[in-house]
Design a protein around this motif. Structure first.
Motif, short mmCIF file in Angstrom:
data_model
loop_
_atom_site.label_atom_id
_atom_site.label_comp_id
_atom_site.label_asym_id
_atom_site.label_seq_id
_atom_site.Cartn_x
_atom_site.Cartn_y
_atom_site.Cartn_z
N GLY A 264 6.07 5.48 12.10
CA GLY A 264 6.34 5.45 10.67
C GLY A 264 7.35 6.50 10.26
N GLU A 267 10.81 5.34 11.46
CA GLU A 267 11.34 4.26 10.62
C GLU A 267 11.83 4.80 9.28
OE1 GLU A 267 8.40 1.27 10.21
OE2 GLU A 267 8.48 0.64 12.31
N GLY A 268 11.08 5.76 8.74
CA GLY A 268 11.48 6.34 7.47
C GLY A 268 12.80 7.08 7.58
N LYS A 271 15.65 4.52 7.94
CA LYS A 271 15.95 3.86 6.67
C LYS A 271 16.76 4.78 5.77
CE LYS A 271 13.83 1.46 2.77
NZ LYS A 271 12.59 0.98 2.15
N GLU A 295 8.71 6.82 1.32
CA GLU A 295 8.18 5.47 1.17
C GLU A 295 7.33 5.07 2.37
OE1 GLU A 295 9.88 0.89 0.90
OE2 GLU A 295 11.17 2.57 0.36
N LYS A 296 7.83 5.36 3.56
CA LYS A 296 7.08 5.01 4.76
C LYS A 296 5.82 5.85 4.90
CE LYS A 296 6.43 2.48 8.28
NZ LYS A 296 6.23 1.04 8.11
N LEU A 298 4.01 6.99 2.51
CA LEU A 298 3.00 6.43 1.62
C LEU A 298 2.39 5.17 2.21
CD1 LEU A 298 4.77 6.87 -1.84
CD2 LEU A 298 2.83 8.17 -0.96
N SER A 299 3.22 4.35 2.84
CA SER A 299 2.73 3.12 3.46
C SER A 299 1.77 3.43 4.60
CB SER A 299 3.91 2.29 3.98
OG SER A 299 3.47 1.15 4.67
N VAL A 300 2.15 4.40 5.45
CA VAL A 300 1.29 4.79 6.56
C VAL A 300 -0.01 5.40 6.03
CG1 VAL A 300 1.07 6.34 8.54
CG2 VAL A 300 3.20 5.12 8.15
N ARG A 302 -1.54 4.72 3.25
CA ARG A 302 -2.42 3.65 2.76
C ARG A 302 -3.14 2.98 3.92
NH1 ARG A 302 2.35 2.42 -0.24
NH2 ARG A 302 2.20 3.13 -2.41
N SER A 303 -2.42 2.75 5.01
CA SER A 303 -3.02 2.09 6.17
C SER A 303 -4.13 2.94 6.77
CB SER A 303 -1.94 1.83 7.24
OG SER A 303 -0.94 0.96 6.74
N LEU A 328 -3.79 7.84 -3.95
CA LEU A 328 -3.63 6.55 -3.27
C LEU A 328 -4.97 5.92 -2.97
CD1 LEU A 328 -0.78 7.30 -0.69
CD2 LEU A 328 -0.62 5.85 -2.70
#
Length: 332
Positions: A264, A267-268, A271, A295-296, A298-300, A302-303, A328
């Motif tokens: 993650g 990737e962040g 990007k 952004e990534k 936050l996505s990680v 949440r997961s 979150l």
């Protein structure tokens, strides 16, 4: 009171060999409560968490813990214990170290499978018996009103009721959550048999010798049943293998967690670089990296929260403020 605390000989380091099983581990729970020799202890445990109008008088069947899938595409389920009592009630039990957002749905899925499995083709619906799915939790369940739950109120009961009147036309499926992690009473505060049971359920693995203050017959029986040295060689072999499998599974999950975290982050960063190059300015690249990584992250986050990982751990590993991670969690 002083004599109690003197007998509470706790572990002093993680390297010590445990004397008693951890009842909040799959292996420890199964070693004690899935053993037919400890049927009386299982009956006491079930009656401690079941609704007051439901009492188990005897266990007449220990069922296969593995529930076969309905089709080749269906999900297989494995519980720590499934049994049937003298009244025909089916009781499924599991212990959970982590509480995630899917816990309740998982419990309903397990219970529905047990309820559905009672009838063969042509069977009469009148022969269906209630199913009680019981989960012993090492962590607190996120209730809508947490102030209503404390050490004296750690067991919650859910079933089908009519929304306006609360009417329950027939007993079908019950979901019972016993939040052992919420039981924070000290040894001195445990004055009832139920308190002593929950205390040992939470703290057994921390002791290096039997505490003298748990001196009633039922507590003594439970202490003996949880003492690893009292296991037969065959039972000890099964327990050791179950513990190894459990540790291997947790280790694999931690590896996947770290790999996912690094992926993650990478990737962040990528990007951010891509967005920065598109803008053609160093300032854009910097902003893109920050925004992409954020952004990534936050996505990680949440997961990982969905997997039941505590927000403090998520914040520390990902590098986000713990308040942001908790926010979150509330939105999930």
């Amino acid at each position: 009171m002083e004599d109690k605390t003197k007998t509470m000989n706790r572990k002093t380091s993680q390297g010590e060999t445990p004397v008693f099983v951890n009842l909040l581990s799959d292996a420890g729970f199964k070693a004690v409560y899935a053993d037919p020799a400890n049927k009386s202890l299982l009956i006491s445990l079930l009656n401690a968490v079941l609704p007051d109008d439901v009492r188990v008088s005897d266990i007449i069947e220990y069922r296969d813990r593995e529930q076969p899938p309905e089709t080749v595409y269906s999900k297989k389920t494995i519980l720590d214990l499934v049994c049937r009592d003298a009244e025909g009630n089916i009781l499924g039990v599991e212990v959970q170290k982590k509480v995630d957002s899917r816990l309740f749905s998982r419990c309903v899925y397990y219970a529905a499978g047990q309820y559905h499995s009672q009838l063969l083709a042509g069977g009469d619906y009148a022969s269906l018996h209630p199913v009680f799915e019981i989960a012993f939790l090492a962590q607190n369940y996120p209730h809508e009103s947490p102030e209503l739950w404390d050490a004296d109120h750690i067991v919650s009961h859910y079933t089908f009721t009519e929304k306006r009147t609360g009417e329950c036309p027939y007993s079908t499926i019950f979901i019972i959550l016993a939040e052992i992690g919420r039981f924070d009473k000290s040894a001195e505060e445990c004055v009832t048999a139920r308190d002593r049971l929950f205390y040992w359920f939470r703290h057994a693995a921390e002791f290096t010798q039997m505490p003298d203050w748990l001196d009633d017959p039922e507590s003594k029986a439970l202490l003996t049943a949880t003492e690893i040295a009292a296991f037969t060689p065959e039972k000890k072999e099964i327990y050791d293998q179950d513990m190894k499998n459990e540790h291997d599974f947790e280790y694999e999950k931690s590896i996947c967690y770290r790999e996912g975290l690094e992926e993650g982050r990478a990737e962040g960063r990528e990007k951010g670089r891509a967005e920065g190059r598109a803008e053609g300015r160093e300032e854009g690249r910097a902003e893109g990296r920050v925004e992409g990584a954020a952004e990534k992250a936050l996505s990680v986050a949440r997961s990982f929260l969905a997997e039941g990982i505590p927000p403090e751990t998520v914040a520390r590993c990902i590098g986000l403020p713990v308040e942001e991670v908790k926010a979150l969690q509330k939105k999930a």
